[in-house]
Structure formats: C-alpha cells, structure tokens
Design an enzyme around this catalytic site. Structure first.
Site, PDB file in Angstrom:
ATOM      1  N   LYS A  39       1.051  -1.286   0.012  1.00 37.88           N
ATOM      2  CA  LYS A  39      -0.055  -0.034  -0.230  1.00 37.88           C
ATOM      3  C   LYS A  39       1.078   1.324  -0.120  1.00 37.88           C
ATOM      4  CE  LYS A  39      -2.139  -1.026   3.833  1.00 37.88           C
ATOM      5  NZ  LYS A  39      -1.665  -2.483   4.195  1.00 37.88           N
ATOM      6  N   THR A  40       2.012   1.349   1.107  1.00 36.63           N
ATOM      7  CA  THR A  40       2.684   2.450   1.144  1.00 36.63           C
ATOM      8  C   THR A  40       3.240   2.615  -0.280  1.00 36.63           C
ATOM      9  OG1 THR A  40       2.409   2.133   3.417  1.00 36.63           O
ATOM     10  CG2 THR A  40       4.201   3.460   2.532  1.00 36.63           C
ATOM     11  N   ASP A  59      -2.243   7.935   4.153  1.00 40.40           N
ATOM     12  CA  ASP A  59      -1.761   6.362   4.561  1.00 40.40           C
ATOM     13  C   ASP A  59      -2.153   5.989   5.942  1.00 40.40           C
ATOM     14  OD1 ASP A  59      -0.535   4.038   4.298  1.00 40.40           O
ATOM     15  OD2 ASP A  59       1.346   4.733   4.280  1.00 40.40           O
ATOM     16  N   GLU A  60      -2.434   4.866   6.192  1.00 42.18           N
ATOM     17  CA  GLU A  60      -3.097   4.231   7.322  1.00 42.18           C
ATOM     18  C   GLU A  60      -4.250   4.947   7.937  1.00 42.18           C
ATOM     19  OE1 GLU A  60      -1.116   1.977   8.894  1.00 42.18           O
ATOM     20  OE2 GLU A  60       0.799   2.186   8.432  1.00 42.18           O
ATOM     21  N   GLN A  63      -5.807  -3.570  10.717  1.00 43.21           N
ATOM     22  CA  GLN A  63      -4.543  -3.011  11.356  1.00 43.21           C
ATOM     23  C   GLN A  63      -4.981  -1.799  12.093  1.00 43.21           C
ATOM     24  OE1 GLN A  63      -0.495  -2.924   9.529  1.00 43.21           O
ATOM     25  NE2 GLN A  63      -1.723  -3.664   7.639  1.00 43.21           N
ATOM     26  N   ARG A 106       5.055  -7.377  10.736  1.00 44.17           N
ATOM     27  CA  ARG A 106       6.147  -6.580  10.663  1.00 44.17           C
ATOM     28  C   ARG A 106       7.356  -7.320  10.150  1.00 44.17           C
ATOM     29  NH1 ARG A 106       3.892  -3.267   9.025  1.00 44.17           N
ATOM     30  NH2 ARG A 106       1.980  -4.366   9.524  1.00 44.17           N
TER      31      ARG A 106
HETATM   32  P1  ATP Z   1       1.510  -2.125   6.019  1.00 45.22           P
HETATM   33  O1  ATP Z   1       0.247  -2.638   6.147  1.00 45.22           O
HETATM   34  O2  ATP Z   1       2.363  -2.963   6.980  1.00 45.22           O
HETATM   35  O3  ATP Z   1       1.532  -0.555   6.143  1.00 45.22           O
HETATM   36  P2  ATP Z   1       2.014  -1.816   3.015  1.00 45.22           P
HETATM   37  O4  ATP Z   1       0.686  -2.491   2.594  1.00 45.22           O
HETATM   38  O5  ATP Z   1       2.118  -0.502   3.147  1.00 45.22           O
HETATM   39  O6  ATP Z   1       2.392  -2.605   4.542  1.00 45.22           O
HETATM   40  P3  ATP Z   1       4.765  -1.753   1.908  1.00 45.22           P
HETATM   41  O7  ATP Z   1       5.222  -1.250   3.210  1.00 45.22           O
HETATM   42  O8  ATP Z   1       4.326  -0.489   0.890  1.00 45.22           O
HETATM   43  O9  ATP Z   1       3.168  -2.567   2.266  1.00 45.22           O
HETATM   44  O10 ATP Z   1       5.312  -3.017   1.256  1.00 45.22           O
HETATM   45  C1  ATP Z   1       5.612  -3.957   1.976  1.00 45.22           C
HETATM   46  C2  ATP Z   1       6.950  -4.689   1.494  1.00 45.22           C
HETATM   47  O11 ATP Z   1       6.612  -5.128   0.006  1.00 45.22           O
HETATM   48  C3  ATP Z   1       7.914  -3.488   0.853  1.00 45.22           C
HETATM   49  O12 ATP Z   1       9.440  -4.008   1.334  1.00 45.22           O
HETATM   50  C4  ATP Z   1       8.110  -3.317  -0.330  1.00 45.22           C
HETATM   51  O13 ATP Z   1       8.986  -2.728  -1.003  1.00 45.22           O
HETATM   52  C5  ATP Z   1       7.454  -4.462  -0.811  1.00 45.22           C
HETATM   53  N1  ATP Z   1       6.663  -4.486  -2.329  1.00 45.22           N
HETATM   54  C6  ATP Z   1       5.446  -3.739  -2.458  1.00 45.22           C
HETATM   55  N2  ATP Z   1       4.965  -4.178  -3.596  1.00 45.22           N
HETATM   56  C7  ATP Z   1       5.867  -4.875  -4.208  1.00 45.22           C
HETATM   57  C8  ATP Z   1       6.000  -5.351  -5.424  1.00 45.22           C
HETATM   58  N3  ATP Z   1       5.066  -5.197  -6.442  1.00 45.22           N
HETATM   59  N4  ATP Z   1       7.165  -6.232  -5.922  1.00 45.22           N
HETATM   60  C9  ATP Z   1       8.107  -6.378  -4.960  1.00 45.22           C
HETATM   61  N5  ATP Z   1       7.965  -5.903  -3.777  1.00 45.22           N
HETATM   62  C10 ATP Z   1       6.972  -5.001  -3.489  1.00 45.22           C
HETATM   63 MG    MG Z   2       2.138   0.841   4.854  1.00 45.32          MG
END
Ligand code: ATP
Ligand code: MG
Length: 670
Positions: free
Chosen positions: A37-38, A216-217, A247, A602
């Site tokens: 997402k982030t 975000d969040e 979350q 995490r």
């Molecule tokens: P959270 O719910 O904990 O906030 P999130 O959904 O925001 O997590 P991110 O932190 O953006 O997730 O991504 C998690 C990990 O996955 C990061 O290390 C990111 O670089 C990697 N990632 C995300 N998308 C891809 C992709 N398409 N290909 C490879 N790696 C990815």
């Molecule tokens: Mg995130």
C-alpha cells in the site's frame, strides 16, 4: 539525476499499477498488511509529478513522524530533491499547525500559541485536580486527561452534573488553556476543522493549495480527521486513502473503522482497489498471522498470500523469566549479526507496553549493541530539557503561565513560594496573566524591597533575551546558550543530581539540546524559534519518538505499524499483557488481536514470539501464562520450544499436532 531510482511501473503488480494510474477523483486502497500500500501511494505521488501535477499542490498525510520522514525519503530517492521538497508530506498534527499558525487569530487565539504536549497536560491537570478537589475526593490525572480528550472530540462535556470534580476540572482546563494561549493535540485538529468550516475564504485558499490529497494508514483516522480531509478536498475530490481494517489499533483514541469501511459514504463512488499479494513476509509468517486475525468477527475477509518461501518456522519460546528472555534475544542478535550478515537495523524487539523495554535496554547496553527506543520516554520529557523548554516557551509566549511558574524560581533566585502564590492570587483577582501581574504596581507594592528587586531582575533577564531571540534573523541558539550560562543552570544541576553519572547524563542532554537549537538556527528559517518549538512539540506526538540513530529497534506495537524488519522478536506475549488486562474488562479484545497481528506482520524472514513463565511485578514474582492469542494460531508453521531447546539445534519439524499440549507441558515443567 545521479543515483536516483527511476520511476518504474514494472516494479508494481497490475492492481498496484491501476492505483498508480488512477489520479483523479476519490480512490480507496483497502488491502492487507505488506501488500505494498505504502509503496503504491508513493509511486502514485511520483506519477502525479510525471503527469504534470505541481509538487506544491500535493499533500500526503501520515500518522507518525517516522512514517512521514520515511515517505519523504522514499520520494526523494525517486525524484529530484528540490521538487520533492515542494511536496507537503506531514502528519495530521503538523498539517493543523500550519493551518493554525497562519490564521488562528480568526478564531480568537493569538498567533504565537504554545502547543501543550502530553506532559504539559499532566502538569496542568494535576494542578487543577488539587485546586478543585474536596478533602475526601480524588481523581487520577491520566483518567481525567483521557475523559477530557474524549469529550472534546465528541464536542460534549464530560459530565453534565453540576459541581462534579471531573466537570470542574474540565471547565477550568479548557479555560486555562485559552488564557495560557495554548492548545493541546486535540485542539490542533478541532480548531483547524473549526477554522476551515467557519471561514470560506481560508477554506478555499487551502483547497487551492492542495489539489491532491493522500492519506496512508487511513484505518486509524478519527471523526475529526475525516472532517478535515473532507473540508480540504474541493469539488475535484482528488483524495486517495489507503489502509487495512485489520490494522486499526487506535480505537481507544477515537479512531473510526467506518471511515475506511464505509468510505463511500464520505466520498462519492470511489475507485476501490484491493491488493492481495504480500511482498514482505514469508509464507510461514503470513500463514500464522492470518490464522490469528480470522478470529476477529467484524472484518472484511481477505485472502492474502505470499510467494516467499520460508527457511524456518515461526518460533514460540517459553522463557523461565525476563532475564532469560532478554539474554536470549541479545545472544541471538549477536549471533545473527556475526554469522548471517544481518545488521542491527534489520532487527526489532516489539512489546505491548513501554515498561517491557527496560530489561532489553539494559541488556543491549551491557553488550554494547546500539539500539533506539521508539515509543519510550521522550528526550523532551526529561526534567532538565523540560526546564529549558519552559524558558523558551515563556520567552515566545508570555501568556504561558504554566511554564512561567516552572522557571520563575528554577534555578532558585530568591523568589519564594509565598511571593509566587501572592502573584497567582493577584493575577486571578485582576484577571490578567501572571506575566502582567509581575509588572503590576498592585502586586509589586505588596512586596518587600528585596522581593520586588528579585522579581524585577527576573523580568529584566527574560526581557533582555526575548526580542533578540524572537527577531527574524535572531541567533536564538547562541543567545539561549548565553542565557543558560547566565542562570548557571549546569551548576545548579550539579548541586541537585544525586550521582555523578546522573549529572553527566543530564549535562550531556543539555549540550545536545543546545546543539540541536544551533543546528536549527543555521538553517536560517523565518520565525526560527517558533518553528523549532513547534517541531519539538509535534515530535512528541504521544507515543512515538525516534532518536534516529541506527541500531536495533525497541518499539511498541502501536509505534511499529507500517514498518518492516527482517527479524522480529515479539516479547512478553502473555495473557494480561497481550491481550492487555484492561481490554478484557473493556471488551476491546479484538483490537488487541489486531495489535498482535500488526506485530507479526512486521516480520519479513524470522518471527520469534516469547513469553515468560515467571515475571516480576511490583517486586513480587508472578506466574505468567502464554497469551490466549498464541493458542489460537494454526500450528502448521510453528515450533514451540523452551529457551534451552531454542539455544540448541532447532526442533525437528516441531510436532505440530502436539502444539497445545506442548505449551502446557512447558508451563508445568518450569
Ligand atoms: P503495511 O500494511 O504494513 O503498512 P503496506 O501494505 O504499506 O504494509 P509496503 O510497506 O508498501 O506495504 O510494502 C511491503 C514490502 O513489500 C516492502 O518491502 C515493499 O518494497 C515490498 N513490495 C511492495 N510491492 C511490491 C512489488 N510489486 N514487488 C516487489 N516488492 C514489493
Ligand atoms: Mg504501509
């Protein structure tokens, strides 16, 4: 564009790409942990620039300072720095400060208002409780603060009963803050919303300014934050929110899960995007985490999956006590960094409560392993720093009576308690601030000659620094250093510290603080002192602090959201700690389970959870029971072991079926 990672859509999956391409109108990205997402919103921001949106029209809001800093850094890696700088990437609170510093006068405050942090609140509320309580009455100040905060956010008084203690404290609290020309964190939001609501010209100017909003969040936004976003988004409604209902961990602070689950009610026909592939955690970790969160009832079902093979199972380790638990973790950290080439930054120790970090801190210190505490006692809550901040705050805002009281005879300068209380009474009688009272002939004439001259010396001292320090090009850091010397603050500390190491510590803190001021000053910003103080107050946003040096992270579960680490140790996973005892009484066990889920998700490669069979509490050893959350987990990818076994070779395939009995057995053995 040396060293810049080029913007690259091929690093995204198709759903992520869809979100990145969809720039106009409301967008909702509702997806599970670690699904990118982030990463997606950051790419989306960069894409906006590519499509010709001006950087200055972009606003990205996050919850913690750490998340904002991280987002800023990640953006800077992809686009030229000067462009990145024009983008506004900040927390909700700092956004509100910006809005209020500009126009707060419209709603009856002065522009140089002070931001009251949690510890400032404690000082004020304690004073008010003792002022209002009858002989046999008592009220816990933390409870009072949370009741006041809750009712402020609801816009209703805590108690309608006439003459109730909490009602009186609440009324005086709000009145005093106003007199002090101060606002607390709740006010920041409430007042910013009020300002935008009441004044169409101001509202429109911000809408013009920020044409693209990203949050975000979003699962942790409360009612006021939603209102703020609605007020800021003009008719184009270019609003993108991102979050995960699983979350949502700030219900206790008024977060409304419906903001995300019922987003369509607030923004018409949003483009909704879900993401399912988790790129962070290996299958063992993800499977185990999923098996926990499915025990929650009111949630949107998701099917998260990961392609990352796991080299090892998730471990659950029974520790005899806290000493063994911290020793074990530290031993493994030493081993991992030596043999697996992991760096300290890749490792985190997560806990439910701040107090659990102490053992780990001392153990890490003993082994000279660098670490940072996120969510622990703030640097700015240390007494000597609070004293200095009180000087600065009073220099900036002379209506700040609370901080004036803190410094008026600190270090002692012959202004006795009776003089101070006379001044306080007089200020009430004359209905003027304490600061004005100190100048008032009605007050001065009641003092002895010596008393009067001490007061005058104090006033002269502060005034001699006030205007040069507030001057636009003023060198406030250098001047403040002079002030600290003039009042012999360090000598005073030497007299009051009980041990030499305490003195060294506090003195170093002071030097560090003054250095940070000078650094800030060197950036040559307008309104330097005011902005310096704002930044400090905002950094103390309740439960986070990051001293931003490298090392192992010691971090509360609340402060850990959005972050990721190769190896995670979740410690103190005991019934009564996680789930927290209070949650069982208050019926918020599901929120605790989400917290547990946030913790597990995490971890990227290695997840270790531990509980102590014996734990010291108030000097007594009590028996700890493994958290009921551990018992709910699917055992397929879990090894349950004692600390002795964990130190030796890993268990062969940890007989999954014997999982529960194994955990019980271990309790009985110890
Ligand atoms: P959270 O719910 O904990 O906030 P999130 O959904 O925001 O997590 P991110 O932190 O953006 O997730 O991504 C998690 C990990 O996955 C990061 O290390 C990111 O670089 C990697 N990632 C995300 N998308 C891809 C992709 N398409 N290909 C490879 N790696 C990815
Ligand atoms: Mg995130």
């Amino acid at each position: 564009m040396k060293n810049k990672k080029k913007f690259n859509l091929s690093l995204l999956n198709s759903a992520q790409r869809e979100a990145v391409d969809h720039l106009y109108g409301p967008v909702l990205i509702l997806a599970g942990a670690g699904t990118g997402k982030t990463r997606t919103v950051i790419s989306r921001l960069v894409n906006m620039l590519r499509q010709g949106v001006a950087a200055s029209e972009i606003l990205a809001v996050t919850f913690t300072n750490k998340a904002a800093t991280e987002m800023r850094e990640r953006i800077q890696q992809m686009i030229p720095k000067d462009k990145a700088k024009e983008m506004t990437v900040c927390t909700f609170h700092s956004l509100c400060v910006r809005i209020l510093r500009k126009d707060i006068e419209r709603i009856g405050y002065k522009k140089n208002f002070t931001i009251y942090t949690a510890s400032d609140q404690v000082g004020l509320v304690r004073k008010l409780i003792s002022r209002h309580s009858a002989k046999d009455e008592s009220l816990d100040h933390n409870l009072a603060i949370s009741l006041i905060s809750r009712s402020k956010n609801k816009g209703l008084p805590v108690s309608t009963a006439d003459g109730s203690l909490i009602g009186d404290v609440e009324k005086s609290y709000n009145k005093e803050l106003k007199l002090l020309n101060a606002v607390d964190f709740d006010d920041l939001l409430i007042l910013a919303v009020k300002l935008l609501k009441d004044d169409a010209i101001i509202r429109n100017s911000w809408r013009e300014r920020f044409k693209y909003i990203t949050v975000d969040e979003f699962q942790d936004t409360n009612h006021k934050q939603m209102e703020l976003i609605q007020l800021l988004s003009g008719s184009d409604q270019n609003v993108c929110v991102v979050g995960d209902d699983d979350q949502s961990i700030y219900g206790w602070r008024g977060a409304e899960i419906k903001n995300i689950l019922e987003f369509e009610q607030f923004f018409r026909s949003p483009k909704t995007i879900t993401l399912e592939q988790n790129y962070r955690s290996n299958q063992a970790i993800l499977h185990t985490a999923n098996s926990s969160i499915t025990n929650n009832l009111g949630r949107r079902d998701k099917s998260l999956w990961s392609e990352i093979d796991s080299k090892e199972n998730v471990r659950i380790i029974a520790m005899p006590g806290e000493e063994e638990e911290s020793q074990f973790v530290v031993d493994e950290i030493l081993e991992m960094t030596a043999t697996e080439k992991r760096s300290y930054e890749d490792i985190a120790v997560l806990f439910r409560m701040n107090s659990l970090s102490r053992n780990f801190e001392s153990k890490l210190r003993e082994y000279k392993i660098p670490y940072k505490v996120i969510g622990g006692q703030s640097f700015f809550d240390r007494r000597e720093i609070k004293d200095l901040l009180a000087y600065l705050s009073y220099i900036k805002n002379e209506d700040d009576d609370i901080n004036l009281l803190r410094i008026i005879n600190n270090p002692p300068r012959g202004i006795g308690a009776s003089t101070v209380s006379l001044a306080v009474d007089k200020s009430k009688e004359l209905k003027i601030s304490l600061s004005e009272t100190l100048h008032a002939p009605e007050f001065i004439s009641n003092l002895s000659k010596k008393g009067a001259s001490k007061i005058n010396e104090f006033i002269d001292l502060i005034e001699s620094y006030r205007s040069p320090m507030m001057a636009d090009q003023g060198s406030f850091g250098i001047l403040f250093k002079q002030l600290v010397e003039e009042i012999s603050f360090v000598d005073y500390l030497a007299r009051i510290c009980k041990t030499d190491s305490e003195f060294q510590n506090r003195r170093n803190n002071i030097f560090e603080f003054i250095d940070s001021m000078k650094e800030y000053e060197a950036r040559g910003k307008k309104n330097g002192l005011e902005r310096f103080l704002d930044d400090i107050a905002l950094q103390q946003d309740r439960d986070e602090e990051d001293e931003s040096i490298g090392g192992v992270s010691l971090i509360t579960l609340h402060a850990a959201k959005g972050l990721e680490f190769q190896a995670v140790y979740m410690v103190g996973v005991e019934e009564g700690i996680l789930p927290h005892k209070r949650s069982l009484e208050e019926g918020t066990k599901e929120e605790e389970r989400r917290l547990f889920y946030v913790g597990m998700t995490r971890a990227m490669e290695r997840l270790t959870m531990s509980y102590c069979v014996n734990r010291k509490k108030y000097g007594e050893v009590i028996r700890g029971e493994p958290s009921s959350f551990l018992e709910e987990l699917d055992p397929t990818y879990i090894d349950v072991m004692s600390s002795d076994e964990a130190v030796g070779a890993p268990l062969e395939d940890g007989d999954a079926q014997a999982y529960f009995s194994r955990m019980k057995e271990m309790l009985e053995e110890s």
